[in-house]
Design a protein around this motif. Structure first.
Motif, PDB file in Angstrom:
ATOM      1  N   VAL A 281      -5.984  11.005  -3.927  1.00 40.04           N
ATOM      2  CA  VAL A 281      -6.394   9.678  -3.441  1.00 40.04           C
ATOM      3  C   VAL A 281      -7.900   9.627  -3.195  1.00 40.04           C
ATOM      4  N   LYS A 282      -8.467   8.435  -3.388  1.00 40.93           N
ATOM      5  CA  LYS A 282      -9.894   8.248  -3.072  1.00 40.93           C
ATOM      6  C   LYS A 282     -10.001   7.414  -1.793  1.00 40.93           C
ATOM      7  N   SER A 284     -11.751   4.927  -1.222  1.00 43.97           N
ATOM      8  CA  SER A 284     -11.770   3.491  -1.498  1.00 43.97           C
ATOM      9  C   SER A 284     -10.327   2.936  -1.606  1.00 43.97           C
ATOM     10  N   GLN A 285      -9.387   3.767  -2.084  1.00 41.55           N
ATOM     11  CA  GLN A 285      -7.982   3.310  -2.176  1.00 41.55           C
ATOM     12  C   GLN A 285      -7.377   3.176  -0.772  1.00 41.55           C
ATOM     13  N   ARG A 289      -5.957  -0.429   1.014  1.00 40.76           N
ATOM     14  CA  ARG A 289      -4.648  -0.643   1.659  1.00 40.76           C
ATOM     15  C   ARG A 289      -4.801  -1.072   3.121  1.00 40.76           C
TER      16      ARG A 289
END
Ligand code: AMP
Length: 299
Positions: A281-282, A284-285, A289
């Protein structure tokens, strides 16, 4: 500021109704450390055996997790195995092999002892005490636990509660500890045992905080399919502690947002086996969310 995290560093063999995956990187400290690493530097305290795969050490390294407190001893790494029912809220433990954890007695490196944020992730309460005894005036200490310790180490756990700022547990553990069915009544009783902040996790239904500023109902991110929820609770509290360690201002003004970040990090954990998804995961993700959750809960 960094977060010091102690807990299990394990190999997990996990079976769901759809698939089976042996010897994944797992353990409460591994999940919590990776989650916290999205927000702040992490110092890990744990032990693995000489069977621990190098690629898992590389995964910790990729998340810039400080491993000065991770011992590698001759012997076997803690191995846990669990099986989920079709309703993934129900899980049973198939096997727990302590391996090198049986005799683990860590001495913290000097740089670790000054950590301000301490997460005592799920592990024997005696070990949580042992680590806390070596800390110099930490600012915020939170512990997690599991039903096993309520069954076999309750006196140690009750002593630990007196030393904590925050305590995180799931609803069935809260019931087991307080004999209260109602979560709000249970939280009131847990405050009397010590911690100023009590967080009760309710799996896919989110979590509830009771603290000096009252209650906060934290939603879970709405996932349409769950691959493997192992470590979601650890990711939640790890993400929250990582966020709190870098946020400016008081714990009271940041803890709600910290829980939201923890909740979102946990949602990624559920989308893959073990740490397979979380480690890809980054930041920014995660932020995207969090924005979605903000929209979903505004009224
Ligand atoms: P959770 O799904 O949040 O309950 O956490 C699951 C993690 O807890 C797995 O990665 C296991 O390796 C770890 N675990 C299971 N049993 C124990 C135990 N007795 N002590 C410490 N960690 C454990």
């Amino acid at each position: 500021m960094s977060v010091l995290i102690v807990g299990s560093t394990a190999l997990d063999s996990i079976k769901t109704p759809k698939a089976e995956n042996p010897r994944l990187l797992g353990g409460s400290a591994s999940h919590a450390a990776v989650a916290a690493s999205f927000f702040s530097p992490v110092k890990l305290v744990g032990v693995v055996g000489d069977d621990f795969p190098k690629r898992y050490l590389e995964l910790y390294n990729r998340h810039k997790i400080d491993l000065a407190g991770l011992q590698i001893l001759p012997g076997k790494t803690f191995h846990w195995s669990g099986e989920y029912e079709v309703n993934m809220n129900n899980r049973r433990t198939l096997l727990t092999e302590l391996g090198v954890f049986e005799t683990f007695n860590p001495t913290l490196p000097a740089a670790y002892q000054k950590s301000q944020f301490v997460l005592l992730a799920n592990i024997a309460p005696a070990l949580q005490h042992h680590v806390l005894n070596q800390m110099r005036r930490p600012k915020f200490v939170v512990a997690d636990t599991m039903d096993l310790w309520l069954n076999i180490a309750l006196p140690d756990l009750l002593k630990l509660l007196k030393r904590l700022d925050g305590f995180v547990l799931n609803d069935s553990e809260a019931h087991q500890l307080t004999k209260e069915d109602n979560v709000f009544a249970a939280m009131k009783k847990i405050h009397k045992l010590g911690p100023k902040y009590v967080i009760i996790k309710k799996g896919s239904h989110g979590s509830i905080l009771s603290g000096p500023k009252g209650f906060f109902i934290c939603p879970a991110y709405p996932l349409h399919s769950v691959v493997d929820p192992t470590g979601a609770g650890d990711s939640f509290v790890g993400g929250m502690m990582g966020y709190l360690a870098t946020a400016r201002g008081s714990i009271d003004s940041n803890i709600r947002r910290g829980m939201i970040y923890g909740s979102v990090t946990a949602s990624f954990c559920c989308e893959g086996f073990g740490l397979n998804r979380t480690t890809k995961v980054k930041r920014s993700q995660i932020d995207a969310r969090v924005k979605e959750l903000e929209k979903l809960t505004r009224f």
